[in-house]
Write an enzyme that holds these catalytic residues in place. Sequence first.
Site, PDB file in Angstrom:
ATOM      1  N   GLU A 143      -5.084  -6.750  11.263  1.00  0.00           N
ATOM      2  CA  GLU A 143      -4.472  -7.895  10.485  1.00  0.00           C
ATOM      3  C   GLU A 143      -5.362  -9.245  10.758  1.00  0.00           C
ATOM      4  O   GLU A 143      -5.777  -9.486  11.784  1.00  0.00           O
ATOM      5  CB  GLU A 143      -3.077  -8.002  10.723  1.00  0.00           C
ATOM      6  CG  GLU A 143      -2.374  -6.537  10.548  1.00  0.00           C
ATOM      7  CD  GLU A 143      -2.064  -6.264   8.897  1.00  0.00           C
ATOM      8  OE1 GLU A 143      -2.295  -7.270   8.030  1.00  0.00           O
ATOM      9  OE2 GLU A 143      -1.883  -5.013   8.516  1.00  0.00           O
TER      10      GLU A 143
ATOM     11  N   GLU B 223      10.752   9.424   9.445  1.00  0.00           N
ATOM     12  CA  GLU B 223       9.371   9.658   9.842  1.00  0.00           C
ATOM     13  C   GLU B 223       8.273   9.095   9.734  1.00  0.00           C
ATOM     14  O   GLU B 223       7.231   9.027  10.663  1.00  0.00           O
ATOM     15  CB  GLU B 223       9.152  11.204   9.187  1.00  0.00           C
ATOM     16  CG  GLU B 223       7.985  11.963   9.566  1.00  0.00           C
ATOM     17  CD  GLU B 223       8.323  12.512  10.748  1.00  0.00           C
ATOM     18  OE1 GLU B 223       7.607  12.262  11.888  1.00  0.00           O
ATOM     19  OE2 GLU B 223       9.040  13.549  10.925  1.00  0.00           O
TER      20      GLU B 223
ATOM     21  N   ASN C 175       0.855  -0.931   0.075  1.00  0.00           N
ATOM     22  CA  ASN C 175       0.082   0.165   0.226  1.00  0.00           C
ATOM     23  C   ASN C 175       0.920   1.310   0.069  1.00  0.00           C
ATOM     24  O   ASN C 175       0.751   2.252  -0.650  1.00  0.00           O
ATOM     25  CB  ASN C 175      -0.717  -0.093   1.210  1.00  0.00           C
ATOM     26  CG  ASN C 175      -2.056  -1.095   1.115  1.00  0.00           C
ATOM     27  OD1 ASN C 175      -2.387  -1.453   0.007  1.00  0.00           O
ATOM     28  ND2 ASN C 175      -2.749  -1.409   2.242  1.00  0.00           N
TER      29      ASN C 175
ATOM     30  N   GLY D  26      -1.989   3.733   6.978  1.00  0.00           N
ATOM     31  CA  GLY D  26      -2.734   3.842   5.735  1.00  0.00           C
ATOM     32  C   GLY D  26      -1.709   3.993   4.467  1.00  0.00           C
ATOM     33  O   GLY D  26      -0.518   4.953   4.972  1.00  0.00           O
TER      34      GLY D  26
ATOM     35  N   LYS E 118       7.585   1.723  18.447  1.00  0.00           N
ATOM     36  CA  LYS E 118       7.257   3.227  18.321  1.00  0.00           C
ATOM     37  C   LYS E 118       7.869   3.902  19.596  1.00  0.00           C
ATOM     38  O   LYS E 118       8.474   4.943  19.384  1.00  0.00           O
ATOM     39  CB  LYS E 118       6.109   3.634  18.027  1.00  0.00           C
ATOM     40  CG  LYS E 118       5.444   2.725  16.420  1.00  0.00           C
ATOM     41  CD  LYS E 118       4.221   2.929  16.305  1.00  0.00           C
ATOM     42  CE  LYS E 118       3.739   2.459  15.115  1.00  0.00           C
ATOM     43  NZ  LYS E 118       2.175   2.550  14.750  1.00  0.00           N
TER      44      LYS E 118
END
Length: 433
Positions: free
Chosen positions: A190, A129, A15, A307, A205
């Site tokens: 998922e 980023e 994606n 996304g 993260k």
Amino acid sequence: MANREIGVAVLGLGNVGSEVARLLLESSDDYKSRVGAPVILRGVAVRTISADRGIPVDLLTTDAQALVDRDDVDIVVEVIGGIEPVRTLILSALNSGKSVVTANKALLADYTGELADAAKSSNVDLYFEAAVAGAIPVVRPLMQSLAGDRVNRVVGIVNGTTNFILSAMAETGAAYEDVLAEAGRLGYAEADPTADVEGYDAAAKAAILASLAFHTRVTAADVYREGISAITAEDIASAKAVDCTVKLLAICERIIGADGVSSVSARVYPALVPLAHPLANVNGAFNAIVVEAEAAGRLMFYGQGAGGGPTASSVLGDLISAARNRVHGGKGPGESNYAQLAMSPFGDTPTRYHVCMEVTDRVGVLSAVAAEFAKHNVSISVVRQEDTDYGASLVVVTHMATEAALQETVASLADLEYVNAVTSVLRLEGTAE
């Protein structure tokens, strides 16, 4: 170098990779104006070549290493994910003098030091980023905008799947299992949601954010982690009763010891957040990160956390920056790990607790429970009791105390004669205490 082309290799065509490649082809004139030189897509590494990928077939290759090694490639964009062979490919690119843009939080959480050292040795850029919170710009602000400030705390909602689940549970009162199934049907979870719902994604993260905020190398193994799979509809209802909601938080904090020495706490767990706190109103699949710095005060970054489009936006922002640096013969700021702070033991972390228990409805229960908290030097802030079919439900909210003291208290409560069961234990974050 102003007249030369900047060649780009993209590794991965999912994606995010598809969107990056598409925009590189469709917006080439804009990117040339922004960079000062043409930015040319040299190729895209894929597992299988087919004509229905939306990219010209002559740009596709199954040999990722050969693509990385090409002399006309200046910047490698990695959006495959995972550890190997990605780690080897990125190191190869950096060691050969190519800048790298990656969205790979799992790799960075474990190998930032190795990759940063390679980038420094070759005097090239390593940008990431997109590895934290999709389109939300938080990495660059921590590295650059707040470079002159002292960051004390970073707390955020950094996983869209878990936030969607918890938001839906709060809105509908449904059970965790039912909302998880719905999240899968809608594409928010998922087929195997373990990395999300058990907090592994958020922990990776958190490691990246802690490293940036406190100039210290922090890995995923340094992050205390709990997921949301044990959260019940009763937990959500209990949170509402005290004007809170439940969120999976990534918390990175500077801890000042009694000796005045700083250490770093990095942790991920579901916690009660007061409805008045800005993170309480971050719902659905959105992400938000609050940074608290001494001079800047509280800053909040909010937006789409995942996304193809949002993540591609961050990837392309890094790509344009790296391309500009190549054109002008420089590089951006790299890793800052000068502080080398120690990791604070999780047991020393100050927090508050929201403890629910089923108790026998008789004289002396409250005093016995209060005595147990006092025995471990944990001060009680609020007590609420409700009658049930099985006796009484007792909720205790504590003042700030160390994690170790609170856990010892909870363990001892289960052994009390009057306590039938400790039904729920959640931490409380985002208060003034």
